[in-house]
Motif scaffolding. Structure first.
Motif, mmCIF file in Angstrom:
data_model
loop_
_atom_site.group_PDB
_atom_site.id
_atom_site.type_symbol
_atom_site.label_atom_id
_atom_site.label_comp_id
_atom_site.label_asym_id
_atom_site.label_seq_id
_atom_site.Cartn_x
_atom_site.Cartn_y
_atom_site.Cartn_z
ATOM 1 N N PHE A 93 -5.658 -0.798 0.750
ATOM 2 C CA PHE A 93 -6.902 -1.569 0.640
ATOM 3 C C PHE A 93 -7.611 -1.074 -0.612
ATOM 4 O O PHE A 93 -7.198 -0.079 -1.228
ATOM 5 N N ARG A 94 -8.667 -1.743 -1.013
ATOM 6 C CA ARG A 94 -9.462 -1.245 -2.129
ATOM 7 C C ARG A 94 -10.080 0.085 -1.697
ATOM 8 O O ARG A 94 -10.713 0.167 -0.646
ATOM 9 N N MET A 95 -9.909 1.101 -2.520
ATOM 10 C CA MET A 95 -10.228 2.468 -2.095
ATOM 11 C C MET A 95 -11.719 2.776 -2.247
ATOM 12 O O MET A 95 -12.125 3.726 -2.921
ATOM 13 N N THR A 96 -12.546 1.979 -1.600
ATOM 14 C CA THR A 96 -13.992 2.183 -1.618
ATOM 15 C C THR A 96 -14.385 3.185 -0.532
ATOM 16 O O THR A 96 -13.644 3.379 0.445
ATOM 17 N N PRO A 97 -15.541 3.817 -0.671
ATOM 18 C CA PRO A 97 -15.985 4.754 0.382
ATOM 19 C C PRO A 97 -16.044 4.100 1.765
ATOM 20 O O PRO A 97 -15.654 4.724 2.758
ATOM 21 N N ASP A 98 -16.526 2.859 1.845
ATOM 22 C CA ASP A 98 -16.615 2.193 3.151
ATOM 23 C C ASP A 98 -15.237 1.993 3.766
ATOM 24 O O ASP A 98 -15.047 2.221 4.973
ATOM 25 N N ASN A 99 -14.262 1.576 2.957
ATOM 26 C CA ASN A 99 -12.908 1.387 3.481
ATOM 27 C C ASN A 99 -12.269 2.717 3.866
ATOM 28 O O ASN A 99 -11.570 2.812 4.885
ATOM 29 N N MET A 100 -12.481 3.745 3.049
ATOM 30 C CA MET A 100 -11.927 5.055 3.380
ATOM 31 C C MET A 100 -12.536 5.581 4.673
ATOM 32 O O MET A 100 -11.833 6.173 5.508
ATOM 33 N N ALA A 101 -13.829 5.370 4.860
ATOM 34 C CA ALA A 101 -14.489 5.810 6.095
ATOM 35 C C ALA A 101 -13.955 5.047 7.300
ATOM 36 O O ALA A 101 -13.732 5.622 8.372
ATOM 37 N N LYS A 102 -13.743 3.759 7.130
ATOM 38 C CA LYS A 102 -13.276 2.925 8.234
ATOM 39 C C LYS A 102 -11.906 3.361 8.735
ATOM 40 O O LYS A 102 -11.581 3.217 9.912
ATOM 41 N N HIS A 103 -11.106 3.966 7.842
ATOM 42 C CA HIS A 103 -9.726 4.329 8.195
ATOM 43 C C HIS A 103 -9.531 5.848 8.296
ATOM 44 O O HIS A 103 -8.400 6.326 8.216
ATOM 45 N N GLN A 104 -10.625 6.597 8.487
ATOM 46 C CA GLN A 104 -10.524 8.055 8.539
ATOM 47 C C GLN A 104 -9.634 8.555 9.671
ATOM 48 O O GLN A 104 -9.048 9.630 9.580
ATOM 49 N N SER A 105 -9.536 7.795 10.741
ATOM 50 C CA SER A 105 -8.740 8.256 11.889
ATOM 51 C C SER A 105 -7.261 7.918 11.754
ATOM 52 O O SER A 105 -6.456 8.282 12.621
ATOM 53 N N SER A 106 -6.856 7.265 10.657
ATOM 54 C CA SER A 106 -5.457 6.887 10.480
ATOM 55 C C SER A 106 -4.581 8.109 10.246
ATOM 56 O O SER A 106 -4.999 9.089 9.613
ATOM 57 N N GLU A 107 -3.363 8.039 10.707
ATOM 58 C CA GLU A 107 -2.397 9.109 10.470
ATOM 59 C C GLU A 107 -2.012 9.203 8.991
ATOM 60 O O GLU A 107 -1.442 10.198 8.549
ATOM 61 N N HIS A 108 -2.339 8.167 8.214
ATOM 62 C CA HIS A 108 -1.968 8.136 6.806
ATOM 63 C C HIS A 108 -3.094 8.585 5.882
ATOM 64 O O HIS A 108 -2.960 8.488 4.658
ATOM 65 N N ILE A 109 -4.200 9.081 6.423
ATOM 66 C CA ILE A 109 -5.383 9.323 5.598
ATOM 67 C C ILE A 109 -5.126 10.371 4.514
ATOM 68 O O ILE A 109 -5.664 10.255 3.396
ATOM 69 N N ASP A 110 -4.308 11.378 4.768
ATOM 70 C CA ASP A 110 -4.031 12.383 3.739
ATOM 71 C C ASP A 110 -3.290 11.748 2.569
ATOM 72 O O ASP A 110 -3.606 12.021 1.398
ATOM 73 N N PHE A 111 -2.310 10.899 2.864
ATOM 74 C CA PHE A 111 -1.578 10.178 1.818
ATOM 75 C C PHE A 111 -2.521 9.272 1.040
ATOM 76 O O PHE A 111 -2.479 9.210 -0.192
ATOM 77 N N TRP A 112 -3.407 8.577 1.734
ATOM 78 C CA TRP A 112 -4.341 7.677 1.069
ATOM 79 C C TRP A 112 -5.338 8.435 0.206
ATOM 80 O O TRP A 112 -5.700 7.971 -0.884
ATOM 81 N N ASN A 113 -5.783 9.604 0.656
ATOM 82 C CA ASN A 113 -6.652 10.425 -0.183
ATOM 83 C C ASN A 113 -5.929 10.839 -1.465
ATOM 84 O O ASN A 113 -6.543 10.935 -2.538
ATOM 85 N N ASN A 114 -4.634 11.087 -1.365
ATOM 86 C CA ASN A 114 -3.839 11.475 -2.530
ATOM 87 C C ASN A 114 -3.726 10.317 -3.531
ATOM 88 O O ASN A 114 -4.011 10.482 -4.724
ATOM 89 N N ILE A 115 -3.338 9.123 -3.066
ATOM 90 C CA ILE A 115 -3.172 8.019 -4.019
ATOM 91 C C ILE A 115 -4.522 7.498 -4.521
ATOM 92 O O ILE A 115 -4.583 6.857 -5.577
ATOM 93 N N LYS A 116 -5.595 7.807 -3.795
ATOM 94 C CA LYS A 116 -6.928 7.437 -4.286
ATOM 95 C C LYS A 116 -7.244 8.150 -5.595
ATOM 96 O O LYS A 116 -8.013 7.632 -6.432
ATOM 97 N N GLN A 117 -6.657 9.322 -5.822
ATOM 98 C CA GLN A 117 -6.868 10.015 -7.082
ATOM 99 C C GLN A 117 -6.383 9.168 -8.258
ATOM 100 O O GLN A 117 -7.042 9.071 -9.293
ATOM 101 N N GLY A 118 -5.219 8.535 -8.093
ATOM 102 C CA GLY A 118 -4.718 7.655 -9.140
ATOM 103 C C GLY A 118 -5.573 6.416 -9.305
ATOM 104 O O GLY A 118 -5.795 5.936 -10.422
ATOM 105 N N TYR A 119 -6.058 5.902 -8.179
ATOM 106 C CA TYR A 119 -6.969 4.749 -8.194
ATOM 107 C C TYR A 119 -8.239 5.102 -8.966
ATOM 108 O O TYR A 119 -8.689 4.344 -9.836
ATOM 109 N N ASP A 120 -8.810 6.266 -8.668
ATOM 110 C CA ASP A 120 -10.046 6.691 -9.323
ATOM 111 C C ASP A 120 -9.830 6.959 -10.806
ATOM 112 O O ASP A 120 -10.704 6.667 -11.636
ATOM 113 N N TYR A 121 -8.671 7.521 -11.157
ATOM 114 C CA TYR A 121 -8.382 7.775 -12.568
ATOM 115 C C TYR A 121 -8.434 6.460 -13.346
ATOM 116 O O TYR A 121 -9.077 6.375 -14.398
#
Length: 341
Positions: free
Chosen positions: A186-214
Motif C-alpha cells: 500500500f502507499r507507505m503513509t503513517p496512517d496505512n502503516m498504523a492500520k497494519h501494525q498487527s500484521s505478521e509482515h510489518i517488519d518487512f514493510w518497515n524495511n521496504i518503507k526505507q526505500g520508499y522514503d528514499y
C-alpha cells in the motif's frame, strides 16, 4: 562522437534482442511506437521516450505508476495505471504455487522483456531476487502482463501494457541498462502503516518503507542491496545494485542533504505512526462502546416490550374471567350404556 556511437550500438543490440523475440502471431505488437500524445506529454514534463524510467506498484490501491527521469536528473510521475487484477493478499511471496504476487525491489533488464507472452505483452519481475533467495523463497514467471488474468502476477488491460512495454523498450534504446520496479502492499503513509501494525509482515514493510522514503525525498530511485537478510539502500552512484555488500548494514548512503531529509522523514513518520495507532485504538474503543450501548438499548427495549405484553395478557385475562364464571353450566351426560343412579 564516441558517446553517440556507443549509444547507437546499445540501441541496435537492444533492438535486436527485442526483435529476435518476435510475437508468436508476427503482428509486431512489441514494436508498436508510442503515440504522438504520449511523446508530447513526456516533452511537456521535461523528459523523453529514451529517458530512464521507474515503476511503483501498490497492491491495496491497485495502482501502477510509471516515473520518468527529467533533463534535470530527478524523476517525475508520468502516468498512474489501474491494475486490472493481482492475486493473493497483502504481503510478500513465499513459495512456488502460493498464487501470491510479490513485494519488494526488482531490477528489469532487456532479457526480462517478454514479447511472446500468452498475455499480450509482459515483462518478468525477476523473482526471486537476491533478497528472496536469501530467505529461501521460490517462484517463477512472476510478471506484469496484459489480459487481466492473474496467478501471482500483476495483470493490466492490453492497451495499458502496450504503452508500459513501449516506454520500457524506448528507455532501453536510450542506453539505459535496466529500470527498477518497486512493489509495496500500500502507499507507505503513517496512517496505512498504523492500520497494519498487527500484521505478521510489518517488519518487512518497515524495511521496504526505507526505500520508499528514499525515493520520496531524493526523487531518484535508490540502488538496493541485501545485508543480514534486509534490504539496504544507497545512492545509485555509490554502489552497483548487484554487488555484494561488505561491512555494516547502513540504511542509506547518499548526499548529506538526502540523508538528512531521509532521517527527518523517518523520524516524523515514526511519530505520526504512533499518533495514528493511538487514534485508531481510541476510535475502536469508541466504536465498541457505541455498539455495546446499542446492544443494551435493544435488550432494554425487548425487555420492556415483553413486560408490556405480559401486562396486557394479564389485564385481559382478569377482565374476561368473571364472564366465564357466569356462563351456564352444562349437565353432565352419562356415558352411553352406563346405568343411571
Amino acid at each position: 562522437m564516441l558517446r553517440k556511437f556507443v549509444l547507437l550500438a546499445i540501441s541496435l543490440v537492444v533492438a535486436g534482442v527485442l526483435a529476435s523475440c518476435s510475437a508468436l502471431e508476427g503482428d509486431g505488437r512489441h514494436l508498436m511506437p508510442l503515440s504522438g500524445a504520449t511523446k508530447s506529454r513526456l516533452a511537456a514534463m521535461g523528459s523523453s521516450p529514451q529517458a530512464a524510467m521507474m515503476i511503483r506498484i501498490f497492491k491495496e490501491e491497485s495502482a501502477l505508476e510509471v516515473w520518468k527521469q527529467t533533463a534535470g536528473g530527478s524523476y517525475k510521475l508520468f502516468q498512474t495505471y489501474e491494475i486490472c487484477t493481482w492475486s493473493g493478499e497483502l504481503g510478500p511471496k513465499f513459495y512456488e504455487g502460493d498464487r501470491q504476487a510479490p513485494e519488494g525491489f526488482y531490477t528489469i533488464t532487456p532479457g526480462l522483456m517478454n514479447p511472446n507472452s500468452n498475455y499480450y505483452l509482459a515483462f518478468n519481475l525477476g523473482f526471486p531476487n537476491r533478497y528472496d533467495r536469501t530467505h529461501g523463497r521460490t517462484g517463477s514467471h512472476l510478471m506484469v502482463h496484459g489480459a487481466c488474468s492473474s496467478a501471482g502476477c500483476y495483470a493490466m488491460e492490453d492497451e495499458q501494457i502496450a504503452e508500459i512495454y513501449a516506454l520500457a523498450r524506448e528507455s532501453f534504446t536510450g542506453g539505459n541498462r535496466s529500470f527498477e520496479v518497486q512493489i509495496f502492499p500500500f502507499r507507505m503513509t503513517p496512517d496505512n502503516m498504523a492500520k497494519h501494525q498487527s500484521s505478521e509482515h510489518i517488519d518487512f514493510w518497515n524495511n521496504i518503507k526505507q526505500g520508499y522514503d528514499y525515493f520520496e525525498v531524493a526523487s531518484t530511485p535508490p540502488a538496493w542491496d541485501v545485508c543480514d537478510g534486509r534490504y539496504v539502500f544507497r545512492q545509485p552512484s555509490a554502489v552497483n545494485a548487484t554487488a555484494s555488500m561488505a561491512g555494516s548494514c547502513q540504511a542509506v548512503v547518499a548526499d548529506p542533504t538526502i540523508v538528512s531529509a531521509f532521517q527527518a522523514r523517518q523520524s516524523a513518520d515514526a511519530a505520526a505512526i504512533q499518533s495514528a495507532i493511538v487514534r485508531l485504538a481510541d476510535a475502536e474503543a469508541a466504536a465498541a462502546e457505541a455498539e455495546q450501548r446499542r446492544l443494551n438499548a435493544e435488550a432494554e427495549m425487548a425487555a420492556r416490550g415483553e413486560a408490556i405484553n405480559n401486562a396486557v395478557d394479564g389485564f385481559f385475562g382478569t377482565l374476561f374471567s368473571p364472564l366465564d364464571a357466569l356462563a351456564p353450566s352444562q349437565p353432565e351426560t352419562a356415558p352411553q350404556g352406563t346405568p343411571q343412579g
